[in-house]
Enzyme design. Structure first.
Site, PDB file in Angstrom:
ATOM      1  CE1 TYR A 160      -4.077   1.788   0.422  1.00 22.57           C
ATOM      2  CE2 TYR A 160      -3.252   2.542   2.542  1.00 22.57           C
ATOM      3  CZ  TYR A 160      -4.185   2.601   1.529  1.00 22.57           C
ATOM      4  OH  TYR A 160      -5.234   3.480   1.625  1.00 22.57           O
ATOM      5  NE  ARG A 213      -6.453  12.050  -5.875  1.00 19.20           N
ATOM      6  CZ  ARG A 213      -6.484  11.032  -5.004  1.00 19.20           C
ATOM      7  NH1 ARG A 213      -5.495  10.174  -4.920  1.00 19.20           N
ATOM      8  NH2 ARG A 213      -7.533  10.847  -4.237  1.00 19.20           N
ATOM      9  CE  LYS A 231      -7.016   2.999  -1.459  1.00 20.98           C
ATOM     10  NZ  LYS A 231      -7.148   3.827  -0.282  1.00 20.98           N
ATOM     11  CD  GLU A 302      -9.113   4.448  -3.578  1.00 24.08           C
ATOM     12  OE1 GLU A 302     -10.012   3.886  -2.916  1.00 24.08           O
ATOM     13  OE2 GLU A 302      -8.431   5.394  -3.135  1.00 24.08           O
ATOM     14  CG  ASP A 303      -6.551   7.094  -5.883  1.00 24.52           C
ATOM     15  OD1 ASP A 303      -7.187   7.496  -4.883  1.00 24.52           O
ATOM     16  OD2 ASP A 303      -5.395   6.658  -5.797  1.00 24.52           O
ATOM     17  CG  ASP A 325     -11.065   4.654  -0.031  1.00 24.82           C
ATOM     18  OD1 ASP A 325     -11.483   4.633   1.134  1.00 24.82           O
ATOM     19  OD2 ASP A 325      -9.886   4.448  -0.345  1.00 24.82           O
ATOM     20  CG  ASP A 326      -9.747   8.745  -3.159  1.00 23.16           C
ATOM     21  OD1 ASP A 326      -8.709   8.458  -2.553  1.00 23.16           O
ATOM     22  OD2 ASP A 326     -10.109   8.167  -4.205  1.00 23.16           O
ATOM     23  CG  ASN A 472      -1.285   8.954   1.210  1.00 19.51           C
ATOM     24  OD1 ASN A 472      -0.568   8.955   2.206  1.00 19.51           O
ATOM     25  ND2 ASN A 472      -2.592   8.717   1.263  1.00 19.51           N
TER      26      ASN A 472
HETATM   27  N1  LIG Z   1      -4.744   9.948   3.898  1.00 21.05           N
HETATM   28  C1  LIG Z   1      -5.727   9.463   3.183  1.00 21.05           C
HETATM   29  O1  LIG Z   1      -6.432   8.530   3.598  1.00 21.05           O
HETATM   30  C2  LIG Z   1      -6.014  10.045   1.842  1.00 21.05           C
HETATM   31  C3  LIG Z   1      -5.163  10.934   1.246  1.00 21.05           C
HETATM   32  N2  LIG Z   1      -5.451  11.452   0.011  1.00 21.05           N
HETATM   33  C4  LIG Z   1      -4.473  12.341  -0.582  1.00 21.05           C
HETATM   34  O2  LIG Z   1      -5.002  13.626  -0.738  1.00 21.05           O
HETATM   35  C5  LIG Z   1      -4.406  14.273  -1.831  1.00 21.05           C
HETATM   36  C6  LIG Z   1      -5.474  14.954  -2.662  1.00 21.05           C
HETATM   37  O3  LIG Z   1      -6.408  14.031  -3.140  1.00 21.05           O
HETATM   38  P1  LIG Z   1      -7.742  14.539  -3.867  1.00 21.05           P
HETATM   39  O4  LIG Z   1      -8.492  15.465  -3.003  1.00 21.05           O
HETATM   40  O5  LIG Z   1      -8.463  13.372  -4.368  1.00 21.05           O
HETATM   41  O6  LIG Z   1      -7.114  15.346  -5.091  1.00 21.05           O
HETATM   42  P2  LIG Z   1      -7.824  16.430  -5.983  1.00 21.05           P
HETATM   43  O7  LIG Z   1      -7.032  16.535  -7.218  1.00 21.05           O
HETATM   44  O8  LIG Z   1      -9.262  16.173  -6.064  1.00 21.05           O
HETATM   45  O9  LIG Z   1      -7.618  17.795  -5.138  1.00 21.05           O
HETATM   46  C7  LIG Z   1      -6.392  18.407  -4.890  1.00 21.05           C
HETATM   47  C8  LIG Z   1      -6.631  19.786  -4.292  1.00 21.05           C
HETATM   48  O10 LIG Z   1      -5.389  20.306  -3.838  1.00 21.05           O
HETATM   49  C9  LIG Z   1      -5.260  21.628  -4.310  1.00 21.05           C
HETATM   50  N3  LIG Z   1      -3.841  21.964  -4.492  1.00 21.05           N
HETATM   51  C10 LIG Z   1      -2.996  21.490  -5.412  1.00 21.05           C
HETATM   52  N4  LIG Z   1      -1.792  22.092  -5.262  1.00 21.05           N
HETATM   53  C11 LIG Z   1      -1.910  22.942  -4.230  1.00 21.05           C
HETATM   54  C12 LIG Z   1      -1.033  23.849  -3.610  1.00 21.05           C
HETATM   55  N5  LIG Z   1       0.219  23.991  -4.033  1.00 21.05           N
HETATM   56  N6  LIG Z   1      -1.489  24.576  -2.571  1.00 21.05           N
HETATM   57  C13 LIG Z   1      -2.750  24.435  -2.116  1.00 21.05           C
HETATM   58  N7  LIG Z   1      -3.627  23.582  -2.671  1.00 21.05           N
HETATM   59  C14 LIG Z   1      -3.210  22.856  -3.714  1.00 21.05           C
HETATM   60  C15 LIG Z   1      -6.006  21.659  -5.632  1.00 21.05           C
HETATM   61  O11 LIG Z   1      -6.334  22.989  -5.989  1.00 21.05           O
HETATM   62  C16 LIG Z   1      -7.208  20.811  -5.267  1.00 21.05           C
HETATM   63  O12 LIG Z   1      -8.145  21.620  -4.605  1.00 21.05           O
HETATM   64  C17 LIG Z   1      -3.600  13.208  -2.560  1.00 21.05           C
HETATM   65  O13 LIG Z   1      -2.243  13.339  -2.233  1.00 21.05           O
HETATM   66  C18 LIG Z   1      -4.104  11.918  -1.982  1.00 21.05           C
HETATM   67  O14 LIG Z   1      -3.099  10.924  -1.952  1.00 21.05           O
HETATM   68  C19 LIG Z   1      -6.617  11.150  -0.643  1.00 21.05           C
HETATM   69  C20 LIG Z   1      -7.489  10.270  -0.098  1.00 21.05           C
HETATM   70  C21 LIG Z   1      -7.223   9.597   1.154  1.00 21.05           C
HETATM   71  C1  LIG Z   2      -5.133   6.739   0.669  1.00 27.05           C
HETATM   72  C2  LIG Z   2      -5.779   7.129  -0.556  1.00 27.05           C
HETATM   73  O1  LIG Z   2      -6.857   6.647  -0.879  1.00 27.05           O
HETATM   74  C3  LIG Z   2      -5.163   8.109  -1.403  1.00 27.05           C
HETATM   75  O2  LIG Z   2      -4.119   8.651  -1.055  1.00 27.05           O
HETATM   76  O3  LIG Z   2      -5.718   8.385  -2.464  1.00 27.05           O
HETATM   77 MG   LIG Z   3      -7.323   7.029  -2.899  1.00 28.78          MG
END
Ligand SMILES: NC(=O)C1=CN([C@@H]2O[C@H](COP(=O)(O)OP(=O)(O)OC[C@H]3O[C@@H](n4cnc5c(N)ncnc54)[C@H](O)[C@@H]3O)[C@@H](O)[C@H]2O)C=CC1
Ligand SMILES: CC(=O)C(=O)O
Ligand SMILES: [Mg+2]
Length: 631
Positions: A160, A213, A231, A302-303, A325-326, A472
């Site tokens: 993962y 993404r 996953k 997912e993603d 999930d996200d 991540n």
């Molecule tokens: N810890 C966890 O369980 C999870 C973590 N994530 C992580 O969250 C991150 C985002 O995922 P999503 O929301 O699906 O992506 P997304 O593409 O839908 O959204 C990204 C957001 O970040 C903003 N952004 C990009 N660069 C930026 C910057 N320099 N300064 C401020 N804002 C900025 C964008 O404008 C957008 O609003 C990824 O890295 C993903 O791996 C996602 C789901 C679960």
């Molecule tokens: C953990 C997860 O789902 C993500 O980073 O997109």
């Molecule tokens: Mg994800």
């Protein structure tokens, strides 16, 4: 060994596995003592076991990783399944096989050239371990899942995040054997028949991506399939889904990733990513095809990128057993983490309503988290409007206010700042200085946005700042644990998306927690599947979040740990599944007669029901002699 002895020995094997499970949980010293002692009291290992139906024999059986036991086939199976002469004569126990594997896994005999590990924040040793595990999964899934479950803390970062990020970046170069299903936009009109090519007649869980993404690594097209695979590995290890009844899926709609498109080894469509009505038509067809053949499966999205994640969820969530999930898994995870952090501060869940939250990243994950935290505040007595006023959300263009010229999406709009003091496009450092947030969350996937200045300010205004860089993989996190602790004099309550080591700071060890949706999606899906809930509602997600929060042992809260220990993941998934089913029952969504019956008897009965339905990674007899142990 006689048949009776074999039966008894198999019973003993299952009992000892169950004991180990219960002992691990009891050892965790969780505050909810009743819940955590329940597995020991209610686990009922049977002394007989059903023979697994396998139609293959001989070399075909050895080459089927779902049934292959390698050197572990016992003599009667070798005789009856035409295996004699195809394997060395000596039978090894699963334990002996596991020990031999672990030697290879830990000693690192495979050399990985560091220059092949240039992105994704992983080390050559992560990659080596990923390769060794992958090879095992390709030949013997039972042993693979046994090891993954027993070594979850060590191996989750390999199958993962972060290592799976590297695997996705390199998916086209690593590809050797198929796993999961591949659909693309040119399959339009054919998907309903293609889905019948999948060998399993029953599928309980499907994870689908379009690669739009992948983690914080952007558009990876077909390479994104690595994520549904990772996953679903956790579905099996963490929640006991049967590996023969899961299905990872990629829908390739092209990619905007030029590097991949220019690579002759890339296996996906060499066209720009689709969007608009055409995109939704293809997606509709895929969902219809999958649900047509497997109407009872839980479907996890997912993603997907921001443009599609929320519209897809809104399109299907009221008619299908599905979730994103996200958006939703991450949201429940974050709520549990904030509740945990409040408890570390000696506060109750009620205090959620008093938090000032700065959240960076207004995408699918960020807005899912904001919405659910706001719903949590509503539960604590605020109106939704009052709750949204506790948030300051920033994206790539800075602080989001009602003055933003670009049109705001319906998920962001309620959170746009309305007051005079809020400056459109303000930087994170300026917002944090002005607002003095109690909680700082990162979900932007853009790397080190929590600079020393930002972190120091958090420390200046809070005795115990709550800092959650949730992006991540590792190199896309907003900061790491050491940076947060250094800047705040070791006072941060810290949880990150990918794992961070505990920090040694001024002679103390300061805990780091992992705020990742892996705590939610396995148990959520298990509850929905076993309860045949047909839909997944906000209330069920909130129940999952609260269940997760309740699983943190009091003694761990004393060590600033805000999520349960990963070694207890099966137990956590069981509790999450149970609470999801109870909420579904209250809301009239529990349609499984057996689950209803168990629930109506007692809490313990429901726990036992969940546990009995968790697949265990042990060798099941393949011929009509219970042979769980070696001669
Ligand atoms: N810890 C966890 O369980 C999870 C973590 N994530 C992580 O969250 C991150 C985002 O995922 P999503 O929301 O699906 O992506 P997304 O593409 O839908 O959204 C990204 C957001 O970040 C903003 N952004 C990009 N660069 C930026 C910057 N320099 N300064 C401020 N804002 C900025 C964008 O404008 C957008 O609003 C990824 O890295 C993903 O791996 C996602 C789901 C679960
Ligand atoms: C953990 C997860 O789902 C993500 O980073 O997109
Ligand atoms: Mg994800």
């Amino acid at each position: 060994m006689s048949l009776l002895k074999r039966r008894a020995a198999y019973g003993a094997l299952r009992a000892s596995l169950a004991e180990g499970f219960a002992a691990r949980l009891l050892g965790s010293g969780v505050n909810d003592a009743r819940a955590f002692s329940a597995p020991a009291a209610t686990y009922k290992p049977s002394d007989t076991v059903d023979v697994e139906i396998v139609r293959k024999k001989g070399i075909d059986l050895i080459h089927d990783p779902l049934f292959n036991k390698g050197t572990g086939f016992p003599v009667p199976e070798r005789e009856r399944l035409e295996l004699r002469g195809l394997l060395p004569k000596k039978s090894l126990s699963m334990q002996a096989q596991a020990d031999r594997f672990m030697e290879d896994y830990q000693l690192g005999k495979t050399y990985i050239d560091p220059k092949h590990v240039s992105d994704g924040g992983v080390t050559p040793d992560h990659v080596r371990r990923w390769k060794v595990l992958q090879e095992l999964q390709d030949r013997n899934e039972t042993l693979f899942y046994r090891l993954l479950l027993d070594n979850f803390v060590d191996m989750a970062p390999i199958v993962y995040t972060p290592t799976v990020g590297w695997a996705c970046l390199n998916f086209h170069k690593l590809y050797r054997r198929p796993r999961g299903m591949y659909f693309d936009a040119t399959d339009k009109g054919e998907m309903a028949s293609m889905v019948w090519n999948w060998p399993a007649n029953d599928v309980d869980a499907i994870v689908v991506t379009d690669g739009g993404r992948i983690l914080g690594l952007g558009d990876l097209g077909l390479n994104g399939l690595g994520i549904p695979i990772g996953k679903l590995d956790l579905y099996v290890a963490a929640a006991g889904f049967n590996p023969g009844r899961i299905l990872p899926v990629v829908l390739d709609v092209g990619t905007s990733n030029r590097v991949l498109k220019d690579d002759p080894l890339y296996l996906g469509l060499n066209q720009d990513r689709m969007s608009g009505p055409e995109y939704f038509e293809v997606m509709d067809e895929l969902v219809k095809a999958l649900m047509g053949r497997y109407p009872d499966a839980v479907l996890q999205f997912e993603d997907f990128n921001m443009e599609h994640a929320t519209p897809l969820l809104d399109r299907y969530r009221h008619h299908h057993l599905c979730f994103n999930d996200d958006i939703q898994g991450t949201a429940a995870t974050a709520v549990a983490g904030v509740y945990g952090a409040l408890r570390v501060q000696g506060k109750s869940n009620k205090e959620l309503a008093q938090q000032r939250i700065v959240l960076v990243g207004a995408g699918s994950a960020g807005m899912g988290v904001a919405r659910m935290l706001a719903l949590g505040m509503v539960k604590q007595g605020l109106t939704y409007e009052e709750a949204t006023a506790n948030f300051w959300i920033l994206d790539a263009d800075g602080l989001i206010t009602v003055k933003r010229e670009k049109q705001l999406s319906s998920t962001v709009e309620p959170f746009a700042r309305k007051t005079q003091a809020d400056v459109e496009g303000e930087t994170l450092a300026a917002t944090v200085k002005r607002v003095k947030p109690t909680v700082l969350i990162g979900l932007a996937g853009a790397g080190k946005l929590f600079t020393e200045e930002v972190l120091t300010t958090m420390g200046e205004h809070n005795e115990r700042p709550i800092i959650m860089p949730m992006s991540n993989p590792t190199h896309r996190m907003e900061c790491n644990a050491m940076e947060a602790q250094k800047a705040t004099g070791g006072r941060t309550i810290f949880a990150s998306g990918s794992p961070c080591n505990d920090v040694e700071y001024e002679g103390r060890t300061i805990s780091s927690s992992q705020a990742n949706n892996l705590y939610i999606f396995p148990g959520l899906a298990l509850g929905a599947h076993l309860g045949a809930t047909r839909v997944i509602t906000d209330e069920m997600l909130m129940a999952a979040a609260e269940a997760l929060g309740d699983c943190i042992p009091e003694e761990d809260l004393d060590k600033d740990i805000v999520y349960p220990r990963l070694k207890d993941i099966r137990y956590v998934s069981m509790i999450v599944a149970k609470r999801v089913m109870k909420m579904a029952y209250d809301m009239g969504h529990l349609h499984s007669f057996a689950a209803k019956k168990a629930l109506e008897i007692s809490d313990e009965e429901l726990e036992a029901y969940v546990q009995e339905h968790m697949w265990e990674p042990v060798y099941k007899p393949l011929v009509n002699l219970p042979v769980g142990v070696q001669e």
